[in-house]
Design an enzyme around this catalytic site. Sequence first.
Site, PDB file in Angstrom:
ATOM      1  N   HIS A  56       8.344  -5.462 -11.581  1.00  0.00           N
ATOM      2  CA  HIS A  56       9.710  -4.749 -11.426  1.00  0.00           C
ATOM      3  C   HIS A  56      10.398  -4.669 -12.691  1.00  0.00           C
ATOM      4  CE1 HIS A  56      10.063  -5.387  -6.905  1.00  0.00           C
ATOM      5  NE2 HIS A  56       9.084  -4.966  -7.130  1.00  0.00           N
ATOM      6  N   THR A  57      10.176  -3.627 -13.515  1.00  0.00           N
ATOM      7  CA  THR A  57      10.781  -3.330 -14.739  1.00  0.00           C
ATOM      8  C   THR A  57      12.415  -2.976 -14.732  1.00  0.00           C
ATOM      9  OG1 THR A  57       8.531  -2.293 -15.431  1.00  0.00           O
ATOM     10  CG2 THR A  57      10.344  -2.386 -17.012  1.00  0.00           C
TER      11      THR A  57
ATOM     12  N   ASN B  15       2.438 -10.054  -6.900  1.00  0.00           N
ATOM     13  CA  ASN B  15       1.793  -9.170  -7.310  1.00  0.00           C
ATOM     14  C   ASN B  15       2.463  -7.782  -7.677  1.00  0.00           C
ATOM     15  OD1 ASN B  15       2.809  -9.352  -4.688  1.00  0.00           O
ATOM     16  ND2 ASN B  15       1.051  -8.423  -3.532  1.00  0.00           N
TER      17      ASN B  15
ATOM     18  N   ASP C 281       5.797   0.824  -7.596  1.00  0.00           N
ATOM     19  CA  ASP C 281       6.451   1.274  -8.895  1.00  0.00           C
ATOM     20  C   ASP C 281       6.951   2.368  -8.874  1.00  0.00           C
ATOM     21  OD1 ASP C 281       4.594  -0.784  -9.557  1.00  0.00           O
ATOM     22  OD2 ASP C 281       2.782   0.686  -9.891  1.00  0.00           O
TER      23      ASP C 281
ATOM     24  N   GLY D 120      -1.504  -3.737 -16.294  1.00  0.00           N
ATOM     25  CA  GLY D 120      -1.654  -2.883 -17.207  1.00  0.00           C
ATOM     26  C   GLY D 120      -2.822  -1.661 -17.167  1.00  0.00           C
ATOM     27  N   ARG D 121      -3.171  -1.647 -15.656  1.00  0.00           N
ATOM     28  CA  ARG D 121      -4.155  -0.630 -15.249  1.00  0.00           C
ATOM     29  C   ARG D 121      -3.268   0.587 -15.302  1.00  0.00           C
ATOM     30  NH1 ARG D 121      -5.950  -2.465  -9.432  1.00  0.00           N
ATOM     31  NH2 ARG D 121      -4.052  -3.295  -9.231  1.00  0.00           N
TER      32      ARG D 121
HETATM   33  P1  GDP Z   1       9.001  -1.084  -9.404  1.00  0.00           P
HETATM   34  O1  GDP Z   1       7.902  -1.841  -9.215  1.00  0.00           O
HETATM   35  O2  GDP Z   1       9.362  -0.104  -8.232  1.00  0.00           O
HETATM   36  O3  GDP Z   1      10.140  -1.735  -9.750  1.00  0.00           O
HETATM   37  O4  GDP Z   1       8.798   0.050 -10.477  1.00  0.00           O
HETATM   38  P2  GDP Z   1       8.125  -0.628 -11.808  1.00  0.00           P
HETATM   39  O5  GDP Z   1       9.123  -1.119 -12.715  1.00  0.00           O
HETATM   40  O6  GDP Z   1       6.613  -1.166 -11.703  1.00  0.00           O
HETATM   41  O7  GDP Z   1       7.841   1.033 -12.440  1.00  0.00           O
HETATM   42  C1  GDP Z   1       8.686   2.055 -12.503  1.00  0.00           C
HETATM   43  C2  GDP Z   1       8.953   2.393 -14.245  1.00  0.00           C
HETATM   44  O8  GDP Z   1       9.756   3.379 -14.137  1.00  0.00           O
HETATM   45  C3  GDP Z   1       9.315   1.242 -14.925  1.00  0.00           C
HETATM   46  O9  GDP Z   1       8.918   1.271 -16.270  1.00  0.00           O
HETATM   47  C4  GDP Z   1      10.883   1.884 -15.242  1.00  0.00           C
HETATM   48  O10 GDP Z   1      11.478   1.160 -16.253  1.00  0.00           O
HETATM   49  C5  GDP Z   1      10.818   3.071 -15.100  1.00  0.00           C
HETATM   50  N1  GDP Z   1      12.003   4.059 -14.410  1.00  0.00           N
HETATM   51  C6  GDP Z   1      12.723   3.794 -13.343  1.00  0.00           C
HETATM   52  N2  GDP Z   1      13.386   4.614 -12.853  1.00  0.00           N
HETATM   53  C7  GDP Z   1      13.333   5.610 -13.934  1.00  0.00           C
HETATM   54  C8  GDP Z   1      13.754   7.005 -14.410  1.00  0.00           C
HETATM   55  O11 GDP Z   1      14.548   7.491 -13.556  1.00  0.00           O
HETATM   56  N3  GDP Z   1      13.099   7.610 -15.316  1.00  0.00           N
HETATM   57  C9  GDP Z   1      12.359   6.811 -16.249  1.00  0.00           C
HETATM   58  N4  GDP Z   1      11.709   7.718 -17.197  1.00  0.00           N
HETATM   59  N5  GDP Z   1      11.860   5.828 -15.967  1.00  0.00           N
HETATM   60  C10 GDP Z   1      12.097   5.021 -14.771  1.00  0.00           C
HETATM   61  P1  IMO Z   2       5.526  -3.348  -7.203  1.00  0.00           P
HETATM   62  O1  IMO Z   2       6.389  -4.342  -6.314  1.00  0.00           O
HETATM   63  C1  IMO Z   2       1.846  -1.037  -7.405  1.00  0.00           C
HETATM   64  C2  IMO Z   2      -1.551  -2.543  -4.933  1.00  0.00           C
HETATM   65  C3  IMO Z   2      -2.969  -3.262  -5.738  1.00  0.00           C
HETATM   66  C4  IMO Z   2      -4.069  -2.944  -4.637  1.00  0.00           C
HETATM   67  C5  IMO Z   2      -3.369  -3.154  -3.373  1.00  0.00           C
HETATM   68  C6  IMO Z   2      -3.694  -4.699  -2.991  1.00  0.00           C
HETATM   69  O2  IMO Z   2       5.271  -3.729  -8.380  1.00  0.00           O
HETATM   70  O3  IMO Z   2       5.749  -1.797  -6.585  1.00  0.00           O
HETATM   71  P2  IMO Z   2      -2.588  -7.012  -3.850  1.00  0.00           P
HETATM   72  O4  IMO Z   2      -2.828  -7.820  -5.134  1.00  0.00           O
HETATM   73  O5  IMO Z   2      -1.264  -6.905  -3.186  1.00  0.00           O
HETATM   74  O6  IMO Z   2      -3.448  -7.575  -2.680  1.00  0.00           O
HETATM   75  O7  IMO Z   2      -3.318  -5.590  -4.195  1.00  0.00           O
HETATM   76  O8  IMO Z   2      -2.073  -3.244  -3.454  1.00  0.00           O
HETATM   77  N1  IMO Z   2      -0.038  -3.239  -5.308  1.00  0.00           N
HETATM   78  C7  IMO Z   2       0.693  -2.652  -5.973  1.00  0.00           C
HETATM   79  N2  IMO Z   2       0.879  -1.369  -6.473  1.00  0.00           N
HETATM   80  N3  IMO Z   2       2.995  -1.725  -7.157  1.00  0.00           N
HETATM   81  C8  IMO Z   2       3.064  -2.866  -6.558  1.00  0.00           C
HETATM   82  O9  IMO Z   2       3.940  -3.818  -6.601  1.00  0.00           O
HETATM   83  C9  IMO Z   2       1.858  -3.289  -5.964  1.00  0.00           C
HETATM   84  N4  IMO Z   2       1.485  -4.639  -5.250  1.00  0.00           N
HETATM   85  C10 IMO Z   2       0.404  -4.360  -4.798  1.00  0.00           C
HETATM   86  O10 IMO Z   2      -2.879  -2.402  -6.864  1.00  0.00           O
HETATM   87  O11 IMO Z   2      -4.427  -1.474  -4.801  1.00  0.00           O
HETATM   88 MG    MG Z   3       6.084  -2.319 -10.158  1.00  0.00          MG
END
Ligand code: GDP
Ligand code: IMO
Ligand code: MG
Length: 427
Positions: free
Chosen positions: A41-42, A38, A13, A301-302
């Site tokens: 990506h937003t 799993n 994330d 959503g955790r």
């Molecule tokens: P990913 O799994 O690595 O693609 O990341 P996620 O999408 O799960 O979580 C990253 C969150 O941060 C998302 O809600 C993005 O929209 C947001 N995000 C990414 N870069 C930035 C930033 O520079 N500033 C802010 N405020 N939000 C960001």
């Molecule tokens: P992105 O691509 C955050 C974490 C789970 C758990 C562990 C194992 O959005 O960054 P799994 O379902 O993979 O067997 O769970 O890994 N986990 C993540 N945490 N972002 C993710 O993906 C994750 N993918 C798995 O929360 O602790």
């Molecule tokens: Mg993510």
Amino acid sequence: MPVIAVVGGQWGDEGKGKIIDLLAGRAHVVVRSQGGDNAGHTVVNPRGTFALHLVPAGIFNPATDCLIGPGVALNPEVLLAEIDALRERGVAADKLVISPRAHLVMPYHLVLDRLEEEARGPRAIGTTRRGIGPMYVDKVRRIGLVVGDLQDPVRLRERVSAAVERRNLQLARDFNAEPIDPRETASRYDQFAERIRPHIADTEPILERALRDGRTILLEGAHGTLLDLDHGSYPFVTTSSCTVGGLLNGAGIGPRHLTTALGVFKAYATRVGAGPMPTELDDEVGAHIRERGQEYGTRTGRPRRCGWFDAVAARHSVLVNGFHALAVTRLDILDALDELKVCIAYELHGQRIDHLPSQAEEVERCRPVWEGLKGWSSPTGNVQDWRELPTAARDYVRFLEDAVGVRAGLIGVGREREKTLFTGALP
Ligand code: GDP
Ligand code: IMO
Ligand code: MG
């Protein structure tokens, strides 16, 4: 002929999706290489806000080929729902190609993920319960079903019902669980197959052509290095290889083609699920970061566990990936804090150490050694040039760079695609 791997440097994330969406404007091919749904990506761009799980975040650029590579765990139902949701919002997935080598997530993998987690009790990993772990287990046992099996309807029905029947025996024996209907599952997979078939093709020739023609290829990492099966805090890890090496392997590209390994790091730290996190904040600062950053899982959503930037863990990540540059995201989330901290070393058994211990139990015992830094207490969201960031914000980024030994090429100051500052340090 740049090949750029975009890899999570922490516990997932970090904002990989946003960076891929941004860089896809200049790329010809985007590949998801490992993991499955799993991942969450937003992406926030002029088309809207999207949460992607399997579709590569290059999908918003109509000229980009989007590939799902051999290393991915593919749940066909989730993929089709994602394609439909995108289409409803005017985003076509016509250029999505799926490798026949990718493995299929089956209904019994989801059941097993839940039952195994419940059986772990207090040692639960906190998985996303998407069946990804059990699917990779079957892959390694060499009993998995692959995307290529979707190509022949007769063979597919036979394989799906045989696999479900076999697994029902295990579910009854080990968990006293209800059986899954083999015929119903076979016909559902038959329906998925019909819709997925047009997307199935060998990805190797596409990559070979792209490399030969000097086109830009982006590898979209899922999860984060500290969740990597080999290099993370085992057993509190995911089940794929989330590092640069894992991405190259999962896509099917040799390491000599790699030009840039970009490590994505939040300006602080978050983690979802169980496992050690030395800089976790169980106080009002942690709560402030979670609320201001809306740190709730894209997939589940955790609430995410929040804490200060951990430079020790980050250096581990830099070592195993060999990052050329960093993308430091979410700097704006720290805007309102007067004081910041960075963990520069740990204290373990009364000794100062500067590396991440291999065993989760040892990491659990580490106490952070902090360096305090001044906050900037002013908004950064509208800054358009990194040199215009408040001095304390630039100092903070410089401190992170020095602490991990790699320069930041990108700095994120907002969710939207354009809220990313280029520093000139991206090779
Ligand atoms: P990913 O799994 O690595 O693609 O990341 P996620 O999408 O799960 O979580 C990253 C969150 O941060 C998302 O809600 C993005 O929209 C947001 N995000 C990414 N870069 C930035 C930033 O520079 N500033 C802010 N405020 N939000 C960001
Ligand atoms: P992105 O691509 C955050 C974490 C789970 C758990 C562990 C194992 O959005 O960054 P799994 O379902 O993979 O067997 O769970 O890994 N986990 C993540 N945490 N972002 C993710 O993906 C994750 N993918 C798995 O929360 O602790
Ligand atoms: Mg993510």
